[in-house]
Design a protein around this motif. Structure first.
Motif, PDB file in Angstrom:
ATOM      1  N   SER A  16       8.305   1.088   3.867  1.00  0.00           N
ATOM      2  CA  SER A  16       9.203   0.239   4.652  1.00  0.00           C
ATOM      3  C   SER A  16      10.648   0.608   4.328  1.00  0.00           C
ATOM      4  O   SER A  16      10.962   0.977   3.196  1.00  0.00           O
ATOM      5  CB  SER A  16       8.968  -1.239   4.320  1.00  0.00           C
ATOM      6  N   ASP A  17      11.516   0.493   5.328  1.00  0.00           N
ATOM      7  CA  ASP A  17      12.919   0.822   5.081  1.00  0.00           C
ATOM      8  C   ASP A  17      13.814  -0.419   5.057  1.00  0.00           C
ATOM      9  O   ASP A  17      15.021  -0.307   4.903  1.00  0.00           O
ATOM     10  CB  ASP A  17      13.438   1.862   6.089  1.00  0.00           C
ATOM     11  N   TYR A  18      13.221  -1.594   5.166  1.00  0.00           N
ATOM     12  CA  TYR A  18      13.986  -2.833   5.041  1.00  0.00           C
ATOM     13  C   TYR A  18      14.317  -3.056   3.561  1.00  0.00           C
ATOM     14  O   TYR A  18      13.458  -2.890   2.689  1.00  0.00           O
ATOM     15  CB  TYR A  18      13.196  -4.028   5.580  1.00  0.00           C
ATOM     16  N   THR A  19      15.550  -3.451   3.278  1.00  0.00           N
ATOM     17  CA  THR A  19      15.985  -3.721   1.917  1.00  0.00           C
ATOM     18  C   THR A  19      16.067  -5.230   1.686  1.00  0.00           C
ATOM     19  O   THR A  19      16.938  -5.897   2.244  1.00  0.00           O
ATOM     20  CB  THR A  19      17.372  -3.086   1.652  1.00  0.00           C
ATOM     21  N   PRO A  20      15.155  -5.787   0.890  1.00  0.00           N
ATOM     22  CA  PRO A  20      15.188  -7.216   0.613  1.00  0.00           C
ATOM     23  C   PRO A  20      16.482  -7.643  -0.077  1.00  0.00           C
ATOM     24  O   PRO A  20      17.025  -6.904  -0.901  1.00  0.00           O
ATOM     25  CB  PRO A  20      13.984  -7.427  -0.313  1.00  0.00           C
ATOM     26  N   VAL A  21      16.932  -8.832   0.270  1.00  0.00           N
ATOM     27  CA  VAL A  21      18.154  -9.391  -0.292  1.00  0.00           C
ATOM     28  C   VAL A  21      17.835 -10.479  -1.319  1.00  0.00           C
ATOM     29  O   VAL A  21      18.496 -10.577  -2.348  1.00  0.00           O
ATOM     30  CB  VAL A  21      19.042  -9.988   0.838  1.00  0.00           C
ATOM     31  N   ASN A  22      16.808 -11.270  -1.032  1.00  0.00           N
ATOM     32  CA  ASN A  22      16.532 -12.467  -1.823  1.00  0.00           C
ATOM     33  C   ASN A  22      15.399 -12.335  -2.831  1.00  0.00           C
ATOM     34  O   ASN A  22      14.975 -13.329  -3.407  1.00  0.00           O
ATOM     35  CB  ASN A  22      16.227 -13.641  -0.882  1.00  0.00           C
TER      36      ASN A  22
ATOM     37  N   LYS B  42       1.654  -2.664  17.798  1.00  0.00           N
ATOM     38  CA  LYS B  42       2.804  -2.913  18.668  1.00  0.00           C
ATOM     39  C   LYS B  42       4.134  -2.904  17.920  1.00  0.00           C
ATOM     40  O   LYS B  42       5.185  -2.750  18.519  1.00  0.00           O
ATOM     41  CB  LYS B  42       2.634  -4.218  19.451  1.00  0.00           C
ATOM     42  N   TYR B  43       4.089  -3.040  16.589  1.00  0.00           N
ATOM     43  CA  TYR B  43       5.300  -2.969  15.762  1.00  0.00           C
ATOM     44  C   TYR B  43       5.394  -1.631  15.021  1.00  0.00           C
ATOM     45  O   TYR B  43       6.181  -1.489  14.085  1.00  0.00           O
ATOM     46  CB  TYR B  43       5.330  -4.114  14.740  1.00  0.00           C
ATOM     47  N   ASP B  44       4.564  -0.678  15.398  1.00  0.00           N
ATOM     48  CA  ASP B  44       4.491   0.632  14.726  1.00  0.00           C
ATOM     49  C   ASP B  44       4.163   0.500  13.242  1.00  0.00           C
ATOM     50  O   ASP B  44       4.651   1.264  12.412  1.00  0.00           O
ATOM     51  CB  ASP B  44       5.790   1.428  14.916  1.00  0.00           C
ATOM     52  N   GLU B  45       3.307  -0.472  12.924  1.00  0.00           N
ATOM     53  CA  GLU B  45       2.904  -0.697  11.540  1.00  0.00           C
ATOM     54  C   GLU B  45       1.572  -0.013  11.219  1.00  0.00           C
ATOM     55  O   GLU B  45       1.207   0.114  10.054  1.00  0.00           O
ATOM     56  CB  GLU B  45       2.780  -2.202  11.275  1.00  0.00           C
ATOM     57  N   HIS B  46       0.869   0.382  12.270  1.00  0.00           N
ATOM     58  CA  HIS B  46      -0.400   1.090  12.127  1.00  0.00           C
ATOM     59  C   HIS B  46      -0.749   1.711  13.474  1.00  0.00           C
ATOM     60  O   HIS B  46      -0.057   1.453  14.466  1.00  0.00           O
ATOM     61  CB  HIS B  46      -1.520   0.140  11.668  1.00  0.00           C
TER      62      HIS B  46
ATOM     63  N   GLY C 113       0.793  -1.213   0.000  1.00  0.00           N
ATOM     64  CA  GLY C 113       0.000   0.000   0.000  1.00  0.00           C
ATOM     65  C   GLY C 113       0.827   1.265   0.000  1.00  0.00           C
ATOM     66  O   GLY C 113       2.050   1.245  -0.079  1.00  0.00           O
ATOM     67  N   SER C 114       0.130   2.377   0.118  1.00  0.00           N
ATOM     68  CA  SER C 114       0.792   3.675   0.033  1.00  0.00           C
ATOM     69  C   SER C 114       0.659   4.505   1.302  1.00  0.00           C
ATOM     70  O   SER C 114       1.022   5.671   1.311  1.00  0.00           O
ATOM     71  CB  SER C 114       0.235   4.453  -1.166  1.00  0.00           C
ATOM     72  N   GLN C 115       0.120   3.911   2.366  1.00  0.00           N
ATOM     73  CA  GLN C 115       0.055   4.640   3.629  1.00  0.00           C
ATOM     74  C   GLN C 115       1.449   4.772   4.207  1.00  0.00           C
ATOM     75  O   GLN C 115       2.325   3.960   3.936  1.00  0.00           O
ATOM     76  CB  GLN C 115      -0.850   3.922   4.626  1.00  0.00           C
ATOM     77  N   MET C 116       1.650   5.777   5.022  1.00  0.00           N
ATOM     78  CA  MET C 116       2.997   6.074   5.543  1.00  0.00           C
ATOM     79  C   MET C 116       3.347   5.216   6.756  1.00  0.00           C
ATOM     80  O   MET C 116       3.726   5.731   7.810  1.00  0.00           O
ATOM     81  CB  MET C 116       3.109   7.555   5.856  1.00  0.00           C
ATOM     82  N   PHE C 117       3.211   3.908   6.611  1.00  0.00           N
ATOM     83  CA  PHE C 117       3.576   2.961   7.654  1.00  0.00           C
ATOM     84  C   PHE C 117       4.517   1.926   7.064  1.00  0.00           C
ATOM     85  O   PHE C 117       4.303   1.451   5.952  1.00  0.00           O
ATOM     86  CB  PHE C 117       2.341   2.237   8.210  1.00  0.00           C
ATOM     87  N   GLN C 118       5.521   1.552   7.820  1.00  0.00           N
ATOM     88  CA  GLN C 118       6.434   0.493   7.383  1.00  0.00           C
ATOM     89  C   GLN C 118       5.815  -0.870   7.676  1.00  0.00           C
ATOM     90  O   GLN C 118       4.918  -0.994   8.504  1.00  0.00           O
ATOM     91  CB  GLN C 118       7.792   0.638   8.086  1.00  0.00           C
TER      92      GLN C 118
END
Length: 162
Positions: A40-46, A95-99, A7-12
């Motif tokens: 999200s600021d995680y950079t996928p590797v695989n 609890k994970y600051d995702e929403h 999605g495009s909401q400002m949550f990781q």
């Protein structure tokens, strides 16, 4: 092919992206994966990813995919169902600051109760949910938009014919 759309909401939603990456690395997920990672600021590797897709790119990925993995937003789920795709929904949790709250849990539960999607409560078991989705025939989604439009048209006719 599996398309992850966050999605495009400002949550990781790093938790989901990391879990997919780890399970690919462990050989538990072998499907081709592409993710629209959003904020999200995680950079996928695989697997391949892009933060945001324009509408034509998004539609192309949606058409190409056999399974859509998404957050528990109604728009994302319904959009995939309208394309007759198998959907796995994972709730963003406060609890994970995702929403800001956990309302996506209830939304996913309703879609699951209607036999429209697979829900995934534990990201560590996404590979199992993917296999379940592959082997499940879900109820076909039927939009009620046309019925609503007919009802509104009928109401307007009644009002103006009096």
């Amino acid at each position: 092919m599996i398309f992850i759309t966050l999605g495009s909401q400002m949550f990781q939603f790093n938790r989901l992206l990391k879990a997919i990456d780890q399970q690919i690395g462990e050989g538990k997920i072998t499907d081709e994966i592409f993710a629209q990672t959003g904020y999200s600021d995680y950079t996928p590797v695989n697997y391949k990813y892009k933060h945001f897709l324009d509408r034509p790119e998004f539609e192309k990925m949606l058409e190409k995919a056999d399974i859509i993995i998404t957050h528990g937003g109604t728009g994302a789920i319904v959009g995939a169902l309208k394309k007759n795709k198998k959907v796995i929904a994972v709730a963003r949790l406060a609890k994970y600051d995702e929403h800001v709250d956990d309302h996506q849990l209830q939304l996913i539960k309703q879609f699951m109760n209607s036999d429209l999607i697979c829900g995934c409560k534990n990201c560590d078991e996404l590979y199992k949910v993917i296999e379940t989705a592959k082997n499940t025939e879900f109820t076909r989604y039927v939009s009620n938009t046309e019925r609503i439009i007919r009802d509104i048209d009928s109401f307007v006719e009644d009002v103006f014919s009096e």
